[in-house]
Motif scaffolding. Structure first.
Motif, mmCIF file in Angstrom:
data_model
loop_
_atom_site.group_PDB
_atom_site.id
_atom_site.type_symbol
_atom_site.label_atom_id
_atom_site.label_comp_id
_atom_site.label_asym_id
_atom_site.label_seq_id
_atom_site.Cartn_x
_atom_site.Cartn_y
_atom_site.Cartn_z
ATOM 1 N N LEU A 44 0.843 -1.194 0.000
ATOM 2 C CA LEU A 44 0.000 0.000 0.000
ATOM 3 C C LEU A 44 0.875 1.239 0.000
ATOM 4 N N SER A 45 0.477 2.220 -0.766
ATOM 5 C CA SER A 45 1.182 3.497 -0.693
ATOM 6 C C SER A 45 0.675 4.246 0.530
ATOM 7 N N LEU A 46 1.386 5.269 0.901
ATOM 8 C CA LEU A 46 0.980 6.090 2.037
ATOM 9 C C LEU A 46 -0.400 6.695 1.783
ATOM 10 N N GLN A 47 -0.616 7.179 0.574
ATOM 11 C CA GLN A 47 -1.902 7.796 0.240
ATOM 12 C C GLN A 47 -3.040 6.785 0.318
ATOM 13 N N GLU A 48 -2.820 5.567 -0.160
ATOM 14 C CA GLU A 48 -3.858 4.534 -0.081
ATOM 15 C C GLU A 48 -4.191 4.218 1.372
ATOM 16 N N ALA A 49 -3.166 4.091 2.202
ATOM 17 C CA ALA A 49 -3.392 3.789 3.614
ATOM 18 C C ALA A 49 -4.173 4.913 4.288
ATOM 19 N N GLN A 50 -3.834 6.154 3.954
ATOM 20 C CA GLN A 50 -4.563 7.288 4.526
ATOM 21 C C GLN A 50 -6.023 7.286 4.066
ATOM 22 N N GLN A 51 -6.269 6.941 2.831
ATOM 23 C CA GLN A 51 -7.645 6.882 2.336
ATOM 24 C C GLN A 51 -8.431 5.777 3.022
ATOM 25 N N ILE A 52 -7.822 4.615 3.187
ATOM 26 C CA ILE A 52 -8.523 3.495 3.814
ATOM 27 C C ILE A 52 -8.934 3.840 5.238
ATOM 28 N N LEU A 53 -8.021 4.454 5.990
ATOM 29 C CA LEU A 53 -8.330 4.807 7.377
ATOM 30 C C LEU A 53 -8.947 6.198 7.519
ATOM 31 N N ASN A 54 -9.144 6.882 6.403
ATOM 32 C CA ASN A 54 -9.796 8.188 6.387
ATOM 33 C C ASN A 54 -9.080 9.193 7.292
ATOM 34 N N VAL A 55 -7.767 9.313 7.096
ATOM 35 C CA VAL A 55 -6.985 10.309 7.823
ATOM 36 C C VAL A 55 -6.272 11.199 6.814
ATOM 37 N N SER A 56 -6.221 12.487 7.117
ATOM 38 C CA SER A 56 -5.575 13.406 6.186
ATOM 39 C C SER A 56 -4.129 13.702 6.597
ATOM 40 N N LYS A 57 -3.873 13.667 7.908
ATOM 41 C CA LYS A 57 -2.507 13.888 8.380
ATOM 42 C C LYS A 57 -2.102 12.727 9.273
ATOM 43 N N LEU A 58 -0.813 12.594 9.491
ATOM 44 C CA LEU A 58 -0.311 11.467 10.279
ATOM 45 C C LEU A 58 -0.387 11.782 11.770
ATOM 46 N N SER A 59 -1.583 11.682 12.304
ATOM 47 C CA SER A 59 -1.816 11.888 13.732
ATOM 48 C C SER A 59 -2.022 10.514 14.372
ATOM 49 N N PRO A 60 -1.128 10.104 15.271
ATOM 50 C CA PRO A 60 -1.258 8.774 15.869
ATOM 51 C C PRO A 60 -2.615 8.523 16.532
ATOM 52 N N GLU A 61 -3.162 9.548 17.182
ATOM 53 C CA GLU A 61 -4.452 9.385 17.864
ATOM 54 C C GLU A 61 -5.575 9.154 16.853
ATOM 55 N N GLU A 62 -5.588 9.952 15.792
ATOM 56 C CA GLU A 62 -6.635 9.824 14.780
ATOM 57 C C GLU A 62 -6.516 8.482 14.044
ATOM 58 N N ILE A 63 -5.293 8.079 13.752
ATOM 59 C CA ILE A 63 -5.069 6.801 13.076
ATOM 60 C C ILE A 63 -5.602 5.664 13.938
ATOM 61 N N GLN A 64 -5.240 5.677 15.223
ATOM 62 C CA GLN A 64 -5.670 4.601 16.126
ATOM 63 C C GLN A 64 -7.185 4.581 16.286
ATOM 64 N N LYS A 65 -7.791 5.753 16.447
ATOM 65 C CA LYS A 65 -9.246 5.840 16.625
ATOM 66 C C LYS A 65 -9.968 5.279 15.401
ATOM 67 N N ASN A 66 -9.568 5.712 14.208
ATOM 68 C CA ASN A 66 -10.212 5.240 12.985
ATOM 69 C C ASN A 66 -9.954 3.760 12.752
ATOM 70 N N TYR A 67 -8.741 3.307 13.078
ATOM 71 C CA TYR A 67 -8.411 1.889 12.929
ATOM 72 C C TYR A 67 -9.331 1.035 13.804
ATOM 73 N N GLU A 68 -9.439 1.389 15.072
ATOM 74 C CA GLU A 68 -10.275 0.595 15.985
ATOM 75 C C GLU A 68 -11.719 0.561 15.523
ATOM 76 N N HIS A 69 -12.239 1.705 15.089
ATOM 77 C CA HIS A 69 -13.629 1.749 14.618
ATOM 78 C C HIS A 69 -13.820 0.874 13.381
ATOM 79 N N LEU A 70 -12.969 1.045 12.388
ATOM 80 C CA LEU A 70 -13.126 0.280 11.142
ATOM 81 C C LEU A 70 -12.864 -1.208 11.353
ATOM 82 N N PHE A 71 -11.966 -1.540 12.258
ATOM 83 C CA PHE A 71 -11.695 -2.949 12.544
ATOM 84 C C PHE A 71 -12.934 -3.605 13.152
ATOM 85 N N LYS A 72 -13.572 -2.922 14.114
ATOM 86 C CA LYS A 72 -14.771 -3.472 14.753
ATOM 87 C C LYS A 72 -15.938 -3.568 13.775
#
Length: 115
Positions: A44-72
């Motif tokens: 996956l490219s960085l842009q693809e990963a950001q699109q999948i997790l719906n994050v615009s900037k590399l914020s660890p908190e936002e990444i984790q929050k979106n990951y947990e939601h989408l995983f569940k």
């Protein structure tokens, strides 16, 4: 006459594809060797990963929050898709790797002697 129209349209599409390919290659070149290697390993490219997790900037908190939601949400036991869940995991892994690379680059910049 119809053949000429199709030929011109094909040539125009080909030029656009070459331009897009060059732009993507330039973007990968600017991202650095480590980031390109991470994209290659994860698939996956960085842009693809950001699109999948719906994050615009590399914020660890936002990444984790979106990951947990989408995983569940995509858990197979609640009617989700294992395929989508695996994409979410791969995207999270790719973004974690990018955060690690950025932290390493920041440490290297701090260690450089100032003149």
């Amino acid at each position: 006459m119809g053949v000429q129209v199709v030929g011109r349209a094909f040539a125009r599409a080909l030029r656009q594809e070459f331009a897009a390919s060059r732009a993507a290659a330039d973007a990968r070149g600017r991202a650095g060797h480590q980031s390109a290697a991470a994209s290659s390993l994860s698939g996956l490219s960085l842009q693809e990963a950001q699109q999948i997790l719906n994050v615009s900037k590399l914020s660890p908190e936002e990444i984790q929050k979106n990951y947990e939601h989408l995983f569940k949400v995509n858990d197979k036991s609640v009617g989700g898709s294992f395929y989508l869940q695996s994409k979410v995991v791969r995207a999270w892994e790719r973004l974690q790797e990018e955060l690690r690379i950025q932290a390493q680059e920041d440490r290297e910049k701090e260690q450089m002697p100032k003149t």
